[in-house]
Design a protein around this motif. Structure first.
Motif, mmCIF file in Angstrom:
data_model
loop_
_atom_site.group_PDB
_atom_site.id
_atom_site.type_symbol
_atom_site.label_atom_id
_atom_site.label_comp_id
_atom_site.label_asym_id
_atom_site.label_seq_id
_atom_site.Cartn_x
_atom_site.Cartn_y
_atom_site.Cartn_z
ATOM 1 N N ARG A 191 -2.503 39.512 46.825
ATOM 2 C CA ARG A 191 -3.783 38.709 46.673
ATOM 3 C C ARG A 191 -4.558 38.619 47.948
ATOM 4 N N PHE A 192 -3.885 37.998 48.881
ATOM 5 C CA PHE A 192 -4.385 38.081 50.102
ATOM 6 C C PHE A 192 -5.118 39.247 50.757
ATOM 7 N N GLN A 193 -4.243 40.387 50.544
ATOM 8 C CA GLN A 193 -4.653 41.586 51.174
ATOM 9 C C GLN A 193 -5.897 42.083 50.415
ATOM 10 N N ILE A 194 -6.016 41.749 49.130
ATOM 11 C CA ILE A 194 -7.113 42.335 48.360
ATOM 12 C C ILE A 194 -8.577 41.434 48.583
ATOM 13 N N SER A 195 -7.983 40.178 49.087
ATOM 14 C CA SER A 195 -9.362 39.297 49.445
ATOM 15 C C SER A 195 -9.891 39.835 50.913
ATOM 16 N N ASN A 227 1.937 35.285 46.801
ATOM 17 C CA ASN A 227 0.890 35.692 46.201
ATOM 18 C C ASN A 227 -0.025 36.681 47.155
ATOM 19 N N ASN A 228 1.058 37.334 47.892
ATOM 20 C CA ASN A 228 0.518 37.870 49.408
ATOM 21 C C ASN A 228 -0.221 39.169 49.030
#
Lengths: 212, 289, 126
Positions: A63-67, A60-61
């Motif tokens: 998603r990490f960047q978006i966070s 889910n990486n």
């Protein structure tokens, strides 16, 4: 800009181990094809890019960047900017290859700058097609695209050498002696930048509105 | 009282599921629990707040700012704990931290070190080799180390042992000692919220059931247990949800005063727990559907 | 100062807190001017919600037992024992009135009620 640097730094963290693989790659070429060294400047850059992108969509990486406190368009921009260091790494490696060729006495002519730079210049062109696909497909279908691009590069390498043999005129174009080609170069340059810019805009359009 | 998160008429359709017209305000300075059964849309809602997924309709404001126009500034103030691991599995804990730290303007390395020690995070272990609990502890350490004004946590307590769960709840109340800090966390384990949550947002099947002060829920709802002979058609209508067995019934009533007046002498009247409110509401909505 | 809450007693938590603080004040364990823990602090110590604690403090404030000063916290008010006793008596009166209403509904005479009270009072004493 600072964010882009941190994002590129992140990509280097991810491909760190992969970079080590470049060493055997160049050693093998050094023993087999060192006289055609300029052709091999493309593959490493492209492979680093494919690898960095593949690592980024794993799990889910994204998603990490978006966070992260980074606007989405900067995530896209950073990927395009990362082409620069990848190209430079490839260039340096190829030059080292050339140097080892000279030292071992297998190469005697001066560096073929023009061929070398042209080869490296094809890297952003390929990336310009690759990155929008990457932003569009994300995790799904990325493996197929990656595979396709690796095949494309392989073909590219053999194709150029074949083409060069069959159409000597092409080599003349690569080795222009006259200054009348300046206009051609200028048009080519503008088209080149335009292509990259369009690719960036397409990626942006895809990614900024995408559900991750 | 100001609201740290404002959701205005959010709708989004997925393949098999739909969030419908959710309007909710999350209060600044408090702990808000987001509850609902699995698949109710808790994670989807949080992903919308985090800007990962876009609503088809509606608007999201965080700290009073539009969340699309101020993405970076807003996320700088948010500590996010995802329900799944979002970090690079092949990197070590320490490498991951080094990637994350420079992005936050208020990153505090000392605080991170403190949590790393407190949670006994193994620095050089790869993230994929961490246990589920450790992964959550790691993302918690990250979320707490950049002085976030808002913690958004998606099922943080699932996968934690009861001991650390208690510790987590303590960390949360520690976090809101500063009245400007707020917490939103989703869970289907309502026991966590029974104690420390100030507000409860309850969603079921993509719709908002209520957004209430937890304190006032106990005054609003009533749990009635009694014999089945008490239930006739009119009485049934009062109940949000009823569970009938061979030896009696239990049911939830939404108007405590009225319910108490009617059932005081004939049945057992209790204050429902959050779990019971959730259970009977879901049960009731299924029966009506 | 000890405050112990029970989650199984059935009595609302805010009422438990208010009751125990009230007790401490009446017993003279908390004296005039003494600071109480801040709302958020107490919520943290007891692992309960801020609003529950707030409600307990508001109740005590209404009874005139504590004063809250914005930015400084809550303190035991200057009310003397006499005043507190009167307050308590008024609360008791209210409860007794409820009791009388209830007994009327059941058709009980005063004598019967007094008898019952006496009986229970004696029972409790033992």
């Amino acid at each position: 800009m600072r964010n882009s640097i941190y994002l590129i730094r992140k990509d280097f963290f991810l491909v760190r181990k992969f970079l080590l693989l470049l060493i055997p790659y160049y050693i093998i070429i050094g023993f087999t094809n060192v006289d055609a060294y300029s052709v091999f400047a493309l593959l490493p850059a492209m492979l680093i890019l494919l690898n960095a992108c593949a690592m980024d969509v794993l799990d889910n990486n994204q998603r990490f960047q978006i966070s992260l406190p980074v606007p989405r368009h900067q995530l896209v921009l950073a990927k395009y900017l990362s082409l620069i260091p990848y190209a430079i790494i490839s260039l340096i490696c190829t030059l080292l290859l050339y140097l080892s060729g000279v030292l071992s006495g297998q190469i005697s002519e001066p560096v073929a700058w023009r061929e070398l730079l042209l080869t490296i210049a094809t890297f952003p062109v390929l990336a310009a097609f690759y990155l929008p696909l990457y932003f569009w497909l994300g995790q799904k279908g990325m493996q197929i695209v990656n595979f396709a691009f690796i095949m494309l590069i392989m073909l590219n390498i053999t194709a150029t050498s074949h083409l060069a043999k069959r159409f000597p005129a092409l080599l003349d174009w690569i080795h222009p002696q006259t200054s009348s080609h300046i206009l051609l170069w200028a048009i080519g340059g503008v088209a080149y930048i335009f292509l990259l810019y369009c690719s960036y805009l397409i990626s942006l359009r895809i990614f900024v509105k995408k559900d991750i | 009282m100001s609201e740290v998160i404002q959701l205005e008429g959010l709708s989004k359709s997925y393949d098999r599921f739909e969030l419908r017209d959710i309007t909710v305000g999350i209060k600044e300075g408090y702990i808000t629990g987001l509850i609902g059964p699995n698949g109710a849309g808790k994670t989807s809602l949080i992903q919308m707040i985090m800007g990962m997924v876009y609503p088809d309709q509606g608007e999201i404001q965080l700290f009073g700012q539009n969340h699309l126009l101020h993405q970076a500034a807003i996320k700088d103030r948010i500590g996010y704990v995802s329900d799944e691991n979002i970090y690079y599995e092949r990197l070590t804990v320490n490498q991951m931290k080094r990637i994350i730290a420079p992005f936050y303007s208020r990153w505090n390395e000392d605080i991170y070190q403190k949590y790393q020690e407190r949670f006994k995070l193994p620095q050089d272990k790869k993230i994929k080799d961490l246990s589920k609990g450790m992964k959550i502890k790691f993302s918690l350490a990250i979320a707490l180390s950049h002085d976030a004004d808002l913690l958004i946590m998606d099922e943080p307590t699932s996968g934690l042992d009861p001991i650390f769960r208690r510790e987590l709840l303590e960390l949360l109340s520690e976090h809101i000692q500063d009245e400007k800090k707020s917490i939103l966390f989703s869970t289907h384990n309502t026991m966590d919220l029974d104690r420390i949550a100030d507000y409860i947002v309850f969603i079921n099947d993509g719709r908002l059931v209520f957004n209430e002060m937890k304190e006032s829920l106990t005054e609003k709802y009533l749990l009635v247990k009694g014999g089945r002979e008490l239930l006739d058609r009119d009485v049934r209508r009062w109940f949000i949800g009823i569970r009938e067995t061979a030896v009696g019934f239990e049911g939830l009533i939404g108007n405590r005063a009225e319910g108490e007046r009617y059932f005081k002498d004939t049945a057992i009247c209790e204050i429902p727990t959050l779990e019971e409110i959730m259970y009977f509401t879901v049960k009731g909505s299924e029966a009506h559907a | 100062m000890n405050i112990l809450i029970s989650s199984t007693s059935g009595e609302p938590i805010y009422a438990q807190i208010a009751g125990q603080v009230r007790q401490l004040i009446l017993q003279g364990e908390l004296v005039t001017g003494m600071p109480l823990p801040s709302i958020r602090q107490l919520a943290k110590e007891l692992q309960i919600s801020v609003i529950t604690t707030k409600r307990a403090y508001e109740e005590l404030e209404r009874e005139g037992l504590i004063n809250s000063i914005v930015g400084k916290g809550s303190f035991v008010s200057g009310a003397d024992q006499e005043f507190i006793r009167e307050q308590r008596l008024r609360i008791m009166e209210g409860k007794l009135k409820e009791l009388i209403d209830e007994s009327r509904l059941l058709g009980m005479e005063y004598k019967e009620l007094a008898e019952m009270l006496k009986l229970l009072y004696e029972e409790e004493k033992e």
